[in-house]
Design a protein around this motif. Sequence first.
Motif, mmCIF file in Angstrom:
data_model
loop_
_atom_site.group_PDB
_atom_site.id
_atom_site.type_symbol
_atom_site.label_atom_id
_atom_site.label_comp_id
_atom_site.label_asym_id
_atom_site.label_seq_id
_atom_site.Cartn_x
_atom_site.Cartn_y
_atom_site.Cartn_z
ATOM 1 N N TYR A 136 14.223 14.382 -5.903
ATOM 2 C CA TYR A 136 13.755 13.991 -7.235
ATOM 3 C C TYR A 136 13.862 12.487 -7.474
ATOM 4 N N ASP A 137 14.781 11.832 -6.769
ATOM 5 C CA ASP A 137 14.909 10.376 -6.910
ATOM 6 C C ASP A 137 13.614 9.670 -6.541
ATOM 7 N N ALA A 138 12.778 10.334 -5.750
ATOM 8 C CA ALA A 138 11.498 9.749 -5.349
ATOM 9 C C ALA A 138 10.592 9.500 -6.547
ATOM 10 N N LEU A 139 10.831 10.177 -7.650
ATOM 11 C CA LEU A 139 9.963 10.006 -8.816
ATOM 12 C C LEU A 139 9.952 8.557 -9.303
ATOM 13 N N PHE A 140 11.117 7.905 -9.330
ATOM 14 C CA PHE A 140 11.124 6.497 -9.752
ATOM 15 C C PHE A 140 10.430 5.611 -8.725
ATOM 16 N N SER A 141 10.686 5.842 -7.450
ATOM 17 C CA SER A 141 10.039 5.037 -6.399
ATOM 18 C C SER A 141 8.525 5.216 -6.440
ATOM 19 N N MET A 142 8.079 6.443 -6.632
ATOM 20 C CA MET A 142 6.635 6.702 -6.718
ATOM 21 C C MET A 142 6.050 6.013 -7.948
ATOM 22 N N HIS A 143 6.736 6.110 -9.071
ATOM 23 C CA HIS A 143 6.276 5.464 -10.303
ATOM 24 C C HIS A 143 6.120 3.956 -10.087
ATOM 25 N N ILE A 158 3.224 3.099 -7.672
ATOM 26 C CA ILE A 158 1.928 3.179 -8.348
ATOM 27 C C ILE A 158 1.748 1.990 -9.286
ATOM 28 N N HIS A 159 2.824 1.583 -9.963
ATOM 29 C CA HIS A 159 2.744 0.406 -10.837
ATOM 30 C C HIS A 159 2.484 -0.870 -10.023
ATOM 31 N N TYR A 160 2.978 -0.923 -8.799
ATOM 32 C CA TYR A 160 2.756 -2.080 -7.931
ATOM 33 C C TYR A 160 1.261 -2.323 -7.701
ATOM 34 N N THR A 161 0.458 -1.279 -7.732
ATOM 35 C CA THR A 161 -0.984 -1.425 -7.505
ATOM 36 C C THR A 161 -1.647 -2.286 -8.572
ATOM 37 N N GLU A 162 -0.989 -2.454 -9.718
ATOM 38 C CA GLU A 162 -1.541 -3.267 -10.801
ATOM 39 C C GLU A 162 -1.206 -4.751 -10.647
ATOM 40 N N GLN A 163 -0.400 -5.084 -9.667
ATOM 41 C CA GLN A 163 0.025 -6.472 -9.466
ATOM 42 C C GLN A 163 -0.976 -7.201 -8.574
ATOM 43 N N GLU A 185 -6.602 -2.850 0.030
ATOM 44 C CA GLU A 185 -6.403 -1.787 1.004
ATOM 45 C C GLU A 185 -5.112 -1.023 0.732
ATOM 46 N N PHE A 186 -4.043 -1.770 0.426
ATOM 47 C CA PHE A 186 -2.754 -1.141 0.137
ATOM 48 C C PHE A 186 -2.848 -0.317 -1.152
ATOM 49 N N LYS A 187 -3.523 -0.862 -2.139
ATOM 50 C CA LYS A 187 -3.715 -0.166 -3.409
ATOM 51 C C LYS A 187 -4.411 1.176 -3.191
ATOM 52 N N TYR A 188 -5.481 1.176 -2.430
ATOM 53 C CA TYR A 188 -6.218 2.413 -2.206
ATOM 54 C C TYR A 188 -5.421 3.407 -1.358
ATOM 55 N N ALA A 189 -4.610 2.901 -0.445
ATOM 56 C CA ALA A 189 -3.748 3.790 0.338
ATOM 57 C C ALA A 189 -2.712 4.456 -0.573
ATOM 58 N N ILE A 190 -2.135 3.682 -1.484
ATOM 59 C CA ILE A 190 -1.182 4.243 -2.447
ATOM 60 C C ILE A 190 -1.865 5.298 -3.305
ATOM 61 N N TYR A 191 -3.049 4.982 -3.796
ATOM 62 C CA TYR A 191 -3.786 5.956 -4.610
ATOM 63 C C TYR A 191 -4.061 7.232 -3.824
ATOM 64 N N MET A 192 -4.457 7.087 -2.567
ATOM 65 C CA MET A 192 -4.762 8.256 -1.749
ATOM 66 C C MET A 192 -3.508 9.105 -1.518
ATOM 67 N N LEU A 193 -2.367 8.451 -1.274
ATOM 68 C CA LEU A 193 -1.154 9.177 -0.934
ATOM 69 C C LEU A 193 -0.366 9.679 -2.146
ATOM 70 N N PHE A 194 -0.337 8.876 -3.218
ATOM 71 C CA PHE A 194 0.508 9.218 -4.364
ATOM 72 C C PHE A 194 -0.251 9.377 -5.676
ATOM 73 N N GLY A 195 -1.534 9.113 -5.659
ATOM 74 C CA GLY A 195 -2.310 9.204 -6.889
ATOM 75 C C GLY A 195 -2.304 7.886 -7.641
ATOM 76 N N ASP A 196 -2.941 7.884 -8.800
ATOM 77 C CA ASP A 196 -3.027 6.642 -9.578
ATOM 78 C C ASP A 196 -2.382 6.763 -10.955
ATOM 79 N N ARG A 197 -1.721 7.884 -11.216
ATOM 80 C CA ARG A 197 -1.085 8.092 -12.513
ATOM 81 C C ARG A 197 0.420 7.897 -12.385
#
Length: 134
Positions: free
Chosen positions: A92-99, A102-107, A113-125
Motif C-alpha cells: 500500500y505504501d506504493a500509493l504515495f510513490s505512484m501519486h 504521476i504528478h512528476y509527469t506535470e513537471q 517519452e517518460f511521461k507516456y511510459a508513466i501513463y501507460m504503466l500507472f495511468g494519468d490520474r
Amino acid sequence: MKTLDHMNNLDRAYLLARLFPQELKPLTEFIKKEAELWHNQRAEIEENWTEKDIDVSVWFDYIANFKRRYLKNGTRLYKNKKTFRDQLFDGYDALFSMHATIHYTEQKECSREFKYAIYMLFGDRKIVDINLNP
C-alpha cells in the motif's frame, strides 16, 4: 514478459526503471520533495481533506514510510533498479510513490517519452486530488 494487465506495481516499476534508468534520480528526488511538501503542509491538508477512499492519517503514514525508506536506502533507490522497485512500489505504501510519479509527469523536467511510459504503466490520474502550493 508479462502483459500489462497481468503486471503488478512491482513489475511496472521495474519495467519503468529498466527502460529509463537515467530518469530514476530526478524522479526519486521529486518524490522526496513531494513528501517534504506534504509534510510541511500537513495541518492545512488535514483540515481540507475530502478524499473518501483513503483516510488522511493513512496517507501520511505512507509518506512517513517513504521518508524512512529514502533515509535508509539513499542513492540505492535510483542506482539499483530492484531497490527502486522494492522500496517504493511494494504494498500500500506504493500509493504515495505512484501519486508522486504521476504528478512528476506535470513537471517540465519530465521528458515526453517518460511521461507516456508513466501513463501507460500507472495511468494519468493521481491517487489523491488536492492542490499543494510550494
